[in-house]
Design a protein around this motif. Sequence first.
Motif, PDB file in Angstrom:
ATOM      1  N   TYR A  67      55.752  12.023  81.275  1.00  0.00           N
ATOM      2  CA  TYR A  67      56.793  11.359  82.068  1.00  0.00           C
ATOM      3  C   TYR A  67      57.979  12.296  82.309  1.00  0.00           C
ATOM      4  O   TYR A  67      58.591  12.265  83.381  1.00  0.00           O
ATOM      5  N   ALA A  68      58.315  13.124  81.310  1.00  0.00           N
ATOM      6  CA  ALA A  68      59.394  14.090  81.516  1.00  0.00           C
ATOM      7  C   ALA A  68      58.997  15.139  82.547  1.00  0.00           C
ATOM      8  O   ALA A  68      59.817  15.561  83.378  1.00  0.00           O
ATOM      9  N   ALA A  69      57.725  15.571  82.503  1.00  0.00           N
ATOM     10  CA  ALA A  69      57.261  16.532  83.500  1.00  0.00           C
ATOM     11  C   ALA A  69      57.279  15.926  84.899  1.00  0.00           C
ATOM     12  O   ALA A  69      57.571  16.615  85.886  1.00  0.00           O
ATOM     13  N   GLU A  70      57.007  14.632  84.997  1.00  0.00           N
ATOM     14  CA  GLU A  70      57.070  13.983  86.302  1.00  0.00           C
ATOM     15  C   GLU A  70      58.493  13.982  86.852  1.00  0.00           C
ATOM     16  O   GLU A  70      58.709  14.091  88.066  1.00  0.00           O
ATOM     17  N   LEU A  71      59.471  13.878  85.960  1.00  0.00           N
ATOM     18  CA  LEU A  71      60.861  13.916  86.422  1.00  0.00           C
ATOM     19  C   LEU A  71      61.225  15.298  86.949  1.00  0.00           C
ATOM     20  O   LEU A  71      61.947  15.425  87.946  1.00  0.00           O
ATOM     21  N   MET A  72      60.703  16.327  86.284  1.00  0.00           N
ATOM     22  CA  MET A  72      61.030  17.689  86.713  1.00  0.00           C
ATOM     23  C   MET A  72      60.216  18.115  87.924  1.00  0.00           C
ATOM     24  O   MET A  72      60.647  18.964  88.702  1.00  0.00           O
TER      25      MET A  72
END
Length: 591
Positions: free
Chosen positions: A307-312
């Motif tokens: 989910y953090a990678a999706e934000l970036m």
Amino acid sequence: MASPAGIVSGLGAASALLQAPLGVGIFLTGIGIGISSDAEVRKSLAGVPWESTLRGAARAAGQMPLLAAFALVQASGAAQDMFTSLGLAAAGTVAFLSTLLALLDLDAERASRALSAIGAFGGALLVFAAWPSGTQLLCASALLRAAVGVQAASAVARALKIGAGPTTEVLADLDVISGLAPALAGVALIDNSMWGAGTITTLPMQPSIFVLALLALVALARAALGARVIGTELVFKLKVDGSTDKAWEPLRFAMCALVYLSMAAAFVRIALGTFRVEVSTSGFAIHWSEPLAAASVKLMALIFGIYAAELMVPALKSEAETTEEPDTADPPINGMEMPSSSTAHGLGFGEPLPAIHYFKALAAPASVLLLAMVAMRMSTENAASDDDESSFPLFSMLLGMPFKYGFSLAGAGVILQVLTLAVYMIGKGGEGCTEPPVDTTGTLMWQPHGGVAQKVASSVRFATLTLLAGGLILGCLGLGASTFILQGLVAAVAWYLKSSAEARQKANDVIAVGTSAMFSSVGEFLERRRLEQEAAAARRAAAVAKDLVAETASSKPAGGAGPGAKGVKGPSSKAGATSSEKKDGVKRRNR
């Protein structure tokens, strides 16, 4: 605190609900192994519509993780009340029957509408069930009730045959965000087991409450502006007439930021309760508390990391590239989808998508595995007292260990899937690469250049599939062997009835060969046992005869005869001889 009866009943419901989607994953893993290892299997499956059938079954079973999470939260933090029992019974039965209808591929509109009505009734009962204690479980329960309410409203729309319109669009938008509920419920359950019931001071570390606020924001924006959610759970835009609404965008951004920050805080809090770090002059060491808890933390890291990678790396790179997914789009088949449309619709069907969609499709089973690990841990703690009273506690622990840590092996398989896909994406240039070559489980089918590289890729793939299949089977048996076998038999019968005549004939041949082999093996075993028993009886008889001979021999003197025996002159024999000589002398004198 929950009563023992409530814990047992809640765990039983959650285990049965989790076994169905996990069983689909086992079936897909078996197909993936067969397709990659046997050309005949690939040929036989080419003309069978198994993919669409499993897609429908996975869609019907999509609400089971949500119901399982609700059952676990109720079992952990609240007494099992009437609303919880009746609601889980109604909604769970509807989920199982809907999955069975999907497997049979029956077009029963009346039956589907009736099931939708019963499912809506069950969901409404769950909304009014007893509330758990503790900040973690209270926040998770609030989000779960909102998600269950969305599912119940969607079921009412299906039962009343409400077509596409504002109502169904609002429910679809809310369903996207409420798909986070099962995973966050698993996080709350682990936090509660690590640190106990929290207070109001732990509220900022509960992502469930911020996701609930995000749901309220979307509903309000939809009611006030008619805005649509375009995107995934946490990376989306509120679109009004095709353009992003500038007034609501800062509020949406702030709410999503709070969700991410609370996720990070919850992960750090749970990680601190799971392991400790010791630093000395010679170095440092990390000590994990318990293997199942450590595996749960790793799965949490995988989910939050994606989910953090999706934000970036946002999925929506520009408005020109943003397109709404059609209502008929099919989700990817990994066997354990979240009950939302957040995974990549195009995985395997259509144009290539950004890389993050493929990673999210692989991470979807991790949320179900997280709940399964929580259920396994709760059942283990509930059975600890029984093991203490057992006469062989060590034997019981060793016997149940493979089943206890089966889901940990499956979690390792999911991590391997993500790592191999990351290596492939990096080698192909990230999100601009073509659709990755994966099988039905999402495991990469990669043939790199070079003999050594191909051997390594093949070994990694074999290890991944072995961990997935073996771990899921062991874990599901550990959750409840009887319910797992019963569900497997029902699915096998449904699959048999749906198959073509040729496929049924092959299945009959396999069953006949297997039955014959089983009975012949049983006959050989019984004959071998009979011969062994006869040989043992003969040995015992020989031993008894030998003992009798030895006993008879030991009752005689060393010379071989007793007193008065032939060839031995005892006192009585000598006296007898003297009297005979006297009688002979008298006879001779008389003559």
